[in-house]
Structures are given as C-alpha cells and as structure tokens.
Design an enzyme around this catalytic site. Structure first.
Site, PDB file in Angstrom:
ATOM      1  N   HIS A 194       0.816  -1.217   0.000  1.00 37.39           N
ATOM      2  CA  HIS A 194       0.000   0.000   0.000  1.00 37.39           C
ATOM      3  C   HIS A 194       0.845   1.260   0.000  1.00 37.39           C
ATOM      4  O   HIS A 194       0.364   2.328  -0.353  1.00 37.39           O
ATOM      5  CB  HIS A 194      -1.076  -0.028   1.097  1.00 37.39           C
TER       6      HIS A 194
ATOM      7  N   ASP B 294       1.161  -7.677   2.316  1.00 41.34           N
ATOM      8  CA  ASP B 294       1.252  -6.238   2.055  1.00 41.34           C
ATOM      9  C   ASP B 294       2.713  -5.791   1.937  1.00 41.34           C
ATOM     10  O   ASP B 294       3.252  -5.136   2.825  1.00 41.34           O
ATOM     11  CB  ASP B 294       0.531  -5.480   3.182  1.00 41.34           C
TER      12      ASP B 294
ATOM     13  N   SER C 296       3.604   2.314   8.496  1.00 45.21           N
ATOM     14  CA  SER C 296       3.377   1.385   7.389  1.00 45.21           C
ATOM     15  C   SER C 296       4.701   1.137   6.683  1.00 45.21           C
ATOM     16  O   SER C 296       5.386   2.084   6.295  1.00 45.21           O
ATOM     17  CB  SER C 296       2.397   1.991   6.393  1.00 45.21           C
TER      18      SER C 296
HETATM   19  N1  ASP Z   1      -2.490   0.724   7.886  1.00 45.81           N
HETATM   20  C1  ASP Z   1      -2.087   1.865   8.584  1.00 45.81           C
HETATM   21  C2  ASP Z   1      -1.934   3.018   7.692  1.00 45.81           C
HETATM   22  O1  ASP Z   1      -2.541   3.068   6.706  1.00 45.81           O
HETATM   23  C3  ASP Z   1      -0.943   1.656   9.485  1.00 45.81           C
HETATM   24  C4  ASP Z   1      -1.408   2.031  10.831  1.00 45.81           C
HETATM   25  O2  ASP Z   1      -1.977   3.113  10.935  1.00 45.81           O
HETATM   26  O3  ASP Z   1      -1.223   1.268  11.747  1.00 45.81           O
HETATM   27  O4  ASP Z   1      -1.224   3.949   7.893  1.00 45.81           O
END
Ligand code: ASP
Length: 733
Positions: free
Chosen positions: A106, A241, A662
C-alpha cells in the site's frame, strides 16, 4: 560472546541458492534502564532513538540482545542506517547490500498504479523485474536516511533569553536556520529543526535524500491487498502487504537524479532476514516514522472528535466512496485509474469508524476527565481550563479546515488541477519562471489525464458539496455558496453546470492550450467556472479560516506543552510518551495476541490455511490467482514453513504504532528482520488518541510469507538470494 548463525541451507529451503552467514556483535545486557515498567504489559510509547538508554534495560529484560548504541549510533553503523523514510509518508527497510528495500504494497501502490495500464495491469498481475534493466523508475519518489538526531533545545532557549512574542519567534527562526546550516553546509545533507512535545523540546535532524528509486517487485493485489476494505484494520489478516524497490546512487554512492548510469546504492547497514521467523511471546521492535498521534487531547477535544469531527469526515467520505466504488466496478480502466484514490479515501474512513467505537468502548472521556481532575487536585493548575477555552473557539475552524481538505484533496481532482494554472491565468509569473511553470504543467498533463475521468469528478463535486454544506459552520460558509447550489437544484445539478462550461476537463482543449503557451488564451480561463469556483473557495479558506485556525493552533500547542509538562511534573512515576511527529522512532513489545471482547481470543499468528478459508472466487476482496490457490492447496511452502509445517502469513504484536509506520521493519531481539508492519487491529484504531496495552495490536506481514511469495509464487528467487539470510539454530551466547 558473539551469537553464531548457521547457514540457512541446513534447513529444507528448496528454492534458495547462495545463502550467506551473518554474525551479530556481542550484546551484553547492560541493565541501565531508568524506566521500571511492568514487563508483561504492552508498551505505550514511540521512543526517540537518541533516548533509548532510558528503556534499554526494559527492552533487554523483555529479550533484546542488543544495546541502545547498536540501534542508534552516530559513531558507527547501527540499525537506524537501514531504516528509510519512504516518500515522506511511509517507512521502508534496506534488505541487501545493493540498494534493495522492502516496504508495504500500500506504500508503493501509487507507483504500481502509475506503471499500470489496461493492457499491462501490474495492479492485478503483479510485477517482478527479473533483471536490473527491467526495474521501473519513479520520478518524484524519494527515500530518506537519517544521518543524525540532536537535541538543540538548550541552544535555542539560550539564543532567545530575555525575548518574548514576535521577537522571540524571529530569533528562534534565525537560530534554527543557523543550526541547520552549520550541520549541513557542504556535506550533501538536508536538515531541519523539529519541535517535539508541543515545542517543549527541539531536535536537529539531518538526512540524506535519494531521488532515483525504482520499482523492483510487487505481488498481485490479490496478495498485496488481499481482503481489501473488508479486512483493512482487522485481525485475523492474510495480506501479503509488501513491495520491493531499489535505491540508485551516483558512482560515488551519493544521491543523484535518475540516470541510466546510476548504480545500486550500497547502504551503511541492511537488515539480515531471520528465516526462522517469530513465535508467540518473542521480543519485537518496530523502527520507523510514525506520523501523528494525539494522546494529549483533553476530554472536550476527544468529545469533539467523537461527536463532530469523525462523523463529518466519515459522511464526506461515504459520499466520495459511493461514487468511486461504483465507477471502479464499471470498467477496468476506471478500476485502475481510481485505485490509489479509493485506497487513500477508504483507509482513514474505516479507521475513524473504529476509532469512535474504541473511544466509546474504552470510556475515553471518563479516563481523560479523571486524569484532568487528578492534575487539578495535585497542582491546582488551570491549564485544562485554558485549553477548554481555546478549544471552544478552535473547533469551528478545525471543522471548516477538515471539510476544506475533504473537498479539495479527497474529492474531485479537477479543483487542484485548475488551481495549478493560476500563475499563468492571472499572469502572475513571467519570463523564465513562466517557462518553468509551463514545462511542469506539460510534464504533468499525461499523468493527470491517465487517472482522471470527468464524469466521476463531476459526480464527486456534486455529492461532496451537498455534504459540505450540511456540516460547515454557518458563519464560516463561503458567501453565496448555499444559495448558488440551492438555486441550481442541489449539488449534482450545480456541479453539472460548473463542469459543463469548463475547459479543464476537456483533454483536447487543454492539450492545445498547453502546446500554445499563448498568454491571451490563458487569461481567458479566468472566467472558467471550475477555476472561478476553486479560486473563490481557496480565497475564502485562506482569508477566513486558515489565519484564525493557525493562530488558535499555535496557542493550543503552547497550552498543550504546558499540559504535558504539568503532567510529568505532577506524576513523575508515570510515563507520558511524546506524541509521534513523522520523525524516526522505535517502539517495542512482543509477538502477542489479544482478547478484546468477552469470550474472544485472537491468536498472534495467521497461516496460509486462512487464505484458502477466505478465498471467494469472483469476490473483489477475496479472489486470488489460480496459481496461488494451487500452491497453497498443495502446501508447497518451499521450506518457508514453521516448525509445525505451517506457512505463517501475518502476526500481531504489542508494539505501539500509527500511520507512517506502514512499511516499518519488524525486528527480532537481534535486530534481524522478521516482518513488515502494515496495520493495526480493529480494536486498536483509537490508539492514536488513547492507547490501551491490553488490546492494541499492530499487524505485520511475516517475512517468511514475503520470501515465499517472491521465491516460490513469483519465481523471483534472485531477490531472496540478494538478502542476508540468518537462522538462530542452537544459537547461545
Ligand atoms: N495501515 C495503517 C496506515 O494506513 C498503518 C497504521 O496506521 O497502523 O497507515
């Protein structure tokens, strides 16, 4: 005594060749920790790397085999030299001596999308560069390494002795600039002085920024985004991911603009990869760039988040997502064009929903009020009342700002696009500057059109403007907007009018204009309805909202600084961690499950079995490539399975993380890579405001699954060969 690692080839790793050995430095447990915290509790806190001595003893008691100096040092290479700020928003880690890095899928999503077309759809099919020549350049993508972090608080306060107000501000700015200049001049470094803890301290941070970063590999979205929005912010998770990039440097290993002559960067340190992975209870730490936490919001501000701020942002995004999701389902071209936008809109949208639920379930307001009352009783301080008065004035401006951001950054793309031409339209830039602006706009045109659809954008504007008017405080509404929209018969009809007479959404007309560079033709755009609208909205925002927002924000920062100071002084035996601010931090904890609700117990590890259990052919979130199904059904784990013969996919830990973490390296007790951080569980989404050690869990993709996808699934074992693989068989000190 140094810990010895055996060759991975001792294991049944069928797909690997050319393994290396690695030896970690001796790591005597220097129990110097000053913080005596309960070692069984998850740890709140994102620690500033230069202050790790404070928690070194605690980390070692939990299992760390290194010293604070092994993690962050300015005298020799240390773990920090392998941690990368990826494009200013995510984290990444070096995993080879030849510039290879890993981050989240991502985090690389925008780049993967940029290289995707309907004919060559890297989002769907994945991408693996089988040679260095096949790696894909990404203009504008940067990777930053931290050179040094230094506390300059004392220096700044000395420079400002006897000064107050504006004079103090001015002197402070001058001193910061001087500090940065001294630290960076002639050294190829960038630098900045950053405020921590609401300005109670300041740190100089110098860094090296690399600008030639190429895409090396990405799994198909069915792996990298497996579970989609349904599984986002949720455990158990089965998402691979990750993506891989390579940093290139000039012949002297220094940052350089993209050039075919550049060579792979040789990092100061890269993380050895622990192919034995983790098990329940193992020590872990996450080293990265957490974005922002707001742990010192007072009770009134938390209440405002729950009752106003989150609901309005969620409502705006409900509208946007309805449009974007429908468009993406209607054609492949739109599915690709709006992929990254959908993800960024949906990500916070879902988090805010979980946050509201968590704050309510954990009785956040009661807890905050209790702390405030304790402070009052202990010190008599009026700081919370001061904050309350400031907040009451601030909330309407905070709302107006949030709505402006939702409308202009997460809404229709044409608004900011049109604004980008203002210098030409108003004739405000001339000569060389004008040529430069025109060249930039020409260069950006193809990229903008690739991911733009006029109908989608028009619908976004229509629906969002209606929602905006629902929420914007009446006296902060742009003049005439309500009447204008209502006269047209509502947002969609009004938007159709605005778009109908605009040329900005017309690719051919814009192409001609861009080619001509004719000043008169540009001048005419001053009457374009999209241009008029965005310029009016911006003018309103920058005149009516931003200044007061900024002034109040400044005062709130000062008062919040007084609040954290008062808390630390009143309760010296308690820990009040410094909020995240996008700077390098270390957090530590354990591989650990949780039991957030009665009768519910989460295991900390998920395995490939769960991928098959979730598989739903044809479902946008849970479908997967046939090859993946076949390999997993055959349990063809290629030597990456754990002792029980299972392929671990993801794991949870009690490390305190947030957005920006992330892509961060999840490290074991020896500083070896065991996973890549990418999310938090649903029951943790409130942790930016209220951390709860019993249920806050970060989610990491297990490095064994990453290696399996690269090596066995994708046939890109050459990338695994490049890494330094270690095991811990029989390792004793
Ligand atoms: N998945 C999260 C983000 O998009 C990571 C997190 O906030 O823990 O930043």
């Amino acid at each position: 005594m140094p810990r010895k690692y055996t060759r991975v080839s001792k294991r049944r790793v069928g797909y690997l060749v050319g393994m290396k050995t690695w030896t970690v430095k001796g790591a005597l447990a220097l129990v110097l920790g000053l913080a005596c915290m309960n070692v069984l509790q998850a740890k709140e806190g994102m620690w500033i790397p230069t202050l790790l001595k404070v928690v070194e003893g605690d980390m070692q008691a939990m299992g760390l085999k290194l010293t604070a100096e092994d993690i962050y040092s300015i005298n020799h290479s240390s773990l920090k030299d392998a941690v990368v700020h990826f494009n200013g928003g995510c984290t990444a880690e070096m995993v080879s001596a030849e510039g290879l890095l890993l981050t989240n899928h991502h985090c690389g999503y925008g780049q993967i999308q940029q290289h995707s077309t309907v004919e060559n759809d890297l989002l769907t099919n994945g991408f693996w560069a089988m040679t260095r020549e096949a790696e894909l350049p990404n203009p504008d993508l940067t990777c930053t390494f931290i050179d040094r972090i230094e506390d300059v608080t004392l220096q700044l306060s000395r420079a400002c002795v006897g000064l107050a107000g504006e004079a103090r501000e001015k002197r402070m700015q001058e001193e910061m600039e001087a500090i940065v200049k001294r630290a960076t001049a002639g050294k190829g470094l960038e630098g900045r002085v950053v405020a921590f803890d609401f300005g109670n301290s300041h740190y100089l941070i110098t860094s090296r920024v690399f600008r030639d970063v190429r895409l090396v590999g990405a799994p198909p979205s069915a792996v990298g985004k497996f579970g989609g929005d349904t599984d986002n912010w949720v455990w158990p998770r089965h998402t691979g991911d990750f993506s891989a990039f390579r940093i290139y440097a000039d012949a002297d290993n220094n940052p350089a603009d993209y050039s075919a002559d550049n060579v792979p960067y040789a990092p100061v340190h890269h993380f050895p990869v622990n192919v034995d992975g983790v098990k329940d209870g193992d020590f872990t730490m996450v080293f990265g760039f957490p974005g922002r936490t707001e742990q010192y919001l007072t009770s009134d501000a938390v209440e405002h988040v729950i009752t106003r701020l989150n609901p309005m942002r969620i409502a705006m995004r409900d509208e946007g997502l309805a449009v974007i999701n429908a468009a993406r389902a209607s054609s492949d071209a739109l599915r690709i064009a709006y992929a990254a936008k959908q993800s960024s809109v949906a990500n916070a949208w879902k988090k805010w929903k979980g946050q509201n639920r968590g704050l309510t379930e954990l009785h956040a307001l009661d807890k905050k009020r209790a702390l405030e009352a304790r402070l009052k009783a202990a010190t008599g301080s009026a700081v919370v009342e001061d904050l309350g008065a400031l907040n009451a004035a601030y909330f309407p401006f905070l709302e107006a700002r949030a709505l402006f951001i939702e409308l202009t950054y997460y809404g229709p793309d044409l608004l900011n696009y049109a604004h980008g031409f203002s210098g030409l339209i108003e004739g405000a830039v001339e000569g060389e500057k004008r040529d430069q602006l025109l060249a930039k706009l020409r260069a950006n045109e193809a990229g903008f059109r690739k991911d733009f659809d006029a109908q989608v954008d028009e619908q976004l504007l229509g629906r969002l403007v209606d929602e905006y008017l629902e929420w914007i405080p009446v006296d902060l509404t742009p003049e005439g907007l309500r009447q204008e929209v209502s006269k047209a018969g509502g947002g969609p009809a009004w938007s159709a009018k605005v778009f109908g007479k605009s040329v900005f959404d017309n690719a051919d007309a814009m192409k001609k204009l861009l080619a001509s560079g004719n000043a008169k033709a540009w001048g005419k755009l001053v009457k374009d309805p999209v241009y008029i609208w965005i310029e009016n909205l911006r003018a309103h925002y920058f005149a009516q909202i931003a200044p007061e927002y900024g002034r109040l924000r400044g005062e709130i920062e000062l008062a919040s600084g007084a609040y954290t100071k008062a808390l630390r002084r009143a309760f010296p035996e308690e820990v009040f961690p410094v909020d995240a601010n996008s700077t390098l931090r270390l957090t530590y904890g354990k591989v650990e499950g949780s039991a957030p609700y009665d009768g519910m117990q989460y295991n900390p590890l998920s395995t490939a079995r769960g991928i098959l259990q979730k598989h739903v052919p044809g479902d946008p979130d849970f479908d997967m490539p046939e090859r993946l199904v076949e390999l997993l059904e055959a349990r063809d784990y290629g030597g990456y399975a754990n002792e029980e013969g299972e392929l671990v996919v993801c794991f949870t830990g009690s490390n305190h993380t947030t957005g920006g973490n992330s892509g961060s390296p999840a490290l074991d007790a020896h500083g070896h890579l065991v996973g890549i951080n990418f999310d938090r569980s649903w029951e943790s989404t409130m942790s930016d405001i209220l951390f709860d050690g019993s249920r806050c869990r970060n989610i990491m993709v297990d490095i064994r699954y990453v290696l399996w996808v690269m090596d066995v699934f994708a046939g890109a074992g050459h990338l695994v060969e490049e890494m330094t693989l270690v095991t811990q068989e029989g390792g004793t000190e």
